[in-house]
Design a protein around this motif. Sequence first.
Motif, PDB file in Angstrom:
ATOM      1  N   LEU A 165      71.663  63.290 -20.801  1.00  0.00           N
ATOM      2  CA  LEU A 165      72.722  62.975 -21.763  1.00  0.00           C
ATOM      3  C   LEU A 165      73.233  61.564 -21.492  1.00  0.00           C
ATOM      4  N   SER A 166      73.337  60.746 -22.535  1.00  0.00           N
ATOM      5  CA  SER A 166      73.858  59.386 -22.374  1.00  0.00           C
ATOM      6  C   SER A 166      75.388  59.448 -22.339  1.00  0.00           C
ATOM      7  N   LEU A 167      75.934  59.791 -21.182  1.00  0.00           N
ATOM      8  CA  LEU A 167      77.373  60.005 -21.063  1.00  0.00           C
ATOM      9  C   LEU A 167      78.167  58.712 -21.175  1.00  0.00           C
ATOM     10  N   ASN A 168      77.497  57.567 -21.027  1.00  0.00           N
ATOM     11  CA  ASN A 168      78.223  56.300 -21.146  1.00  0.00           C
ATOM     12  C   ASN A 168      78.798  56.085 -22.534  1.00  0.00           C
ATOM     13  N   TRP A 169      78.234  56.755 -23.534  1.00  0.00           N
ATOM     14  CA  TRP A 169      78.767  56.607 -24.894  1.00  0.00           C
ATOM     15  C   TRP A 169      80.165  57.198 -25.006  1.00  0.00           C
ATOM     16  N   LEU A 170      80.570  58.026 -24.019  1.00  0.00           N
ATOM     17  CA  LEU A 170      81.928  58.576 -24.034  1.00  0.00           C
ATOM     18  C   LEU A 170      82.976  57.493 -23.817  1.00  0.00           C
ATOM     19  N   SER A 171      82.542  56.299 -23.360  1.00  0.00           N
ATOM     20  CA  SER A 171      83.495  55.189 -23.192  1.00  0.00           C
ATOM     21  C   SER A 171      84.115  54.778 -24.521  1.00  0.00           C
ATOM     22  N   VAL A 216      71.927  45.692 -18.155  1.00  0.00           N
ATOM     23  CA  VAL A 216      73.374  45.932 -18.061  1.00  0.00           C
ATOM     24  C   VAL A 216      73.903  46.640 -19.308  1.00  0.00           C
ATOM     25  N   PHE A 217      73.125  46.596 -20.398  1.00  0.00           N
ATOM     26  CA  PHE A 217      73.556  47.232 -21.639  1.00  0.00           C
ATOM     27  C   PHE A 217      72.955  48.621 -21.821  1.00  0.00           C
ATOM     28  N   ASP A 218      72.137  49.079 -20.844  1.00  0.00           N
ATOM     29  CA  ASP A 218      71.490  50.385 -20.973  1.00  0.00           C
ATOM     30  C   ASP A 218      72.485  51.508 -20.686  1.00  0.00           C
ATOM     31  N   PRO A 219      72.601  52.493 -21.583  1.00  0.00           N
ATOM     32  CA  PRO A 219      73.432  53.655 -21.269  1.00  0.00           C
ATOM     33  C   PRO A 219      72.750  54.529 -20.235  1.00  0.00           C
ATOM     34  N   SER A 220      73.441  54.811 -19.116  1.00  0.00           N
ATOM     35  CA  SER A 220      72.829  55.624 -18.071  1.00  0.00           C
ATOM     36  C   SER A 220      72.804  57.077 -18.499  1.00  0.00           C
ATOM     37  N   ALA A 221      71.775  57.788 -18.107  1.00  0.00           N
ATOM     38  CA  ALA A 221      71.597  59.181 -18.520  1.00  0.00           C
ATOM     39  C   ALA A 221      71.795  60.113 -17.333  1.00  0.00           C
ATOM     40  N   GLY A 256      84.839  47.141 -22.863  1.00  0.00           N
ATOM     41  CA  GLY A 256      83.607  46.586 -22.317  1.00  0.00           C
ATOM     42  C   GLY A 256      83.831  45.440 -21.347  1.00  0.00           C
ATOM     43  N   LEU A 257      85.036  44.837 -21.350  1.00  0.00           N
ATOM     44  CA  LEU A 257      85.328  43.735 -20.439  1.00  0.00           C
ATOM     45  C   LEU A 257      85.678  44.228 -19.037  1.00  0.00           C
ATOM     46  N   PHE A 258      85.989  45.523 -18.907  1.00  0.00           N
ATOM     47  CA  PHE A 258      86.312  46.075 -17.589  1.00  0.00           C
ATOM     48  C   PHE A 258      85.019  46.395 -16.835  1.00  0.00           C
ATOM     49  N   PRO A 259      85.035  46.287 -15.508  1.00  0.00           N
ATOM     50  CA  PRO A 259      83.819  46.563 -14.732  1.00  0.00           C
ATOM     51  C   PRO A 259      83.381  48.024 -14.854  1.00  0.00           C
ATOM     52  N   TYR A 260      82.083  48.226 -14.911  1.00  0.00           N
ATOM     53  CA  TYR A 260      81.450  49.553 -14.893  1.00  0.00           C
ATOM     54  C   TYR A 260      81.797  50.409 -16.113  1.00  0.00           C
ATOM     55  N   ILE A 261      82.259  49.787 -17.192  1.00  0.00           N
ATOM     56  CA  ILE A 261      82.502  50.526 -18.439  1.00  0.00           C
ATOM     57  C   ILE A 261      81.484  50.053 -19.462  1.00  0.00           C
ATOM     58  N   PHE A 262      80.805  50.988 -20.058  1.00  0.00           N
ATOM     59  CA  PHE A 262      79.718  50.707 -21.010  1.00  0.00           C
ATOM     60  C   PHE A 262      80.286  50.111 -22.310  1.00  0.00           C
ATOM     61  N   THR A 263      79.687  49.007 -22.755  1.00  0.00           N
ATOM     62  CA  THR A 263      80.129  48.354 -23.999  1.00  0.00           C
ATOM     63  C   THR A 263      79.339  48.928 -25.170  1.00  0.00           C
ATOM     64  N   SER A 264      79.937  49.872 -25.878  1.00  0.00           N
ATOM     65  CA  SER A 264      79.203  50.539 -26.957  1.00  0.00           C
ATOM     66  C   SER A 264      78.999  49.631 -28.165  1.00  0.00           C
ATOM     67  N   THR A 265      79.883  48.634 -28.368  1.00  0.00           N
ATOM     68  CA  THR A 265      79.737  47.739 -29.528  1.00  0.00           C
ATOM     69  C   THR A 265      78.636  46.702 -29.333  1.00  0.00           C
ATOM     70  N   SER A 266      78.003  46.676 -28.156  1.00  0.00           N
ATOM     71  CA  SER A 266      76.882  45.756 -27.949  1.00  0.00           C
ATOM     72  C   SER A 266      75.569  46.378 -28.395  1.00  0.00           C
ATOM     73  N   HIS A 267      75.629  47.576 -29.007  1.00  0.00           N
ATOM     74  CA  HIS A 267      74.427  48.261 -29.482  1.00  0.00           C
ATOM     75  C   HIS A 267      74.468  48.383 -31.008  1.00  0.00           C
ATOM     76  N   LEU A 268      73.341  48.094 -31.635  1.00  0.00           N
ATOM     77  CA  LEU A 268      73.240  48.230 -33.096  1.00  0.00           C
ATOM     78  C   LEU A 268      73.409  49.677 -33.544  1.00  0.00           C
ATOM     79  N   THR A 269      73.191  50.616 -32.622  1.00  0.00           N
ATOM     80  CA  THR A 269      73.371  52.034 -32.961  1.00  0.00           C
ATOM     81  C   THR A 269      74.783  52.294 -33.468  1.00  0.00           C
ATOM     82  N   LEU A 270      75.765  51.726 -32.781  1.00  0.00           N
ATOM     83  CA  LEU A 270      77.157  51.937 -33.175  1.00  0.00           C
ATOM     84  C   LEU A 270      77.554  51.041 -34.336  1.00  0.00           C
ATOM     85  N   THR A 271      77.232  49.741 -34.248  1.00  0.00           N
ATOM     86  CA  THR A 271      77.695  48.803 -35.266  1.00  0.00           C
ATOM     87  C   THR A 271      77.070  49.086 -36.638  1.00  0.00           C
TER      88      THR A 271
END
Length: 224
Positions: free
Chosen positions: A17-23, A8-13, A87-102
């Motif tokens: 391109l990992s477009l989910n990071w645009l969230s 559920v935490f995987d950014p879809s490509a 990230g609490l909304f359905p189908y929106i990627f939670t970018s703060t759940s990845h160490l890449t961003l934090t």
Amino acid sequence: MMTNLFSVFDPSAIFNLSLNWLSTFLGLLMIPSIYWLMPSRYNIYWNTILLTLHKEFKTLLGPSGHNGSSFIFISLFSLILFNNFMGLFPYIFTSTSHLTLTLSLALPLWLSFMLYGWINHTQHMFAHLVPQGTPAILMPFMVCIETISNVIRPGTLAVRLTANMIAGHLLLTLLGNTGPSMSYFLVTFLLIVQIALLVLESAVAMIQSYVFAVLSTLYSSEVN
């Protein structure tokens, strides 16, 4: 069907391109507009929050803090808060759940504080390695302990935020996946539990963004 619980935490490509990071930029839609002739209640409420944070961060930075240095921490708070909420909304990627961003937020901040402190306030930084009143025999050990605690700061900042985001979302996902196999009575009870958890996650989203910003401010105040 999920092949892995953490999928559920995987950014879809799409097109490689990992477009989910645009969230991450969806938070811009939540910032109130400043171009109205009369400010809305939402605008006044948001400005009140920012002003309160500005006063608190100025207090934490102390009189030796540079003018305007609190604004970077207010921006940091806003960015993390919006990302956590999105990230609490359905189908929106939670970018703060990845160490890449934090880690990308915590590491450059901590590194810049350390470089500034060691270049401009070298004696002050050396004095921080040995707390006042430490016996002479314990000084070498205290230097090692303080150095280690200083080095792991960006890691603890990043992991704290990531772990809190992952834990809540995993719990919501686990409980949500058990719904189809339950009776109607249990599903009603499950919905109540899910709503309570969602309220808790909203509180965690605010608290964790505040904790991240406050700890960054405290680390900044130590090098002045």
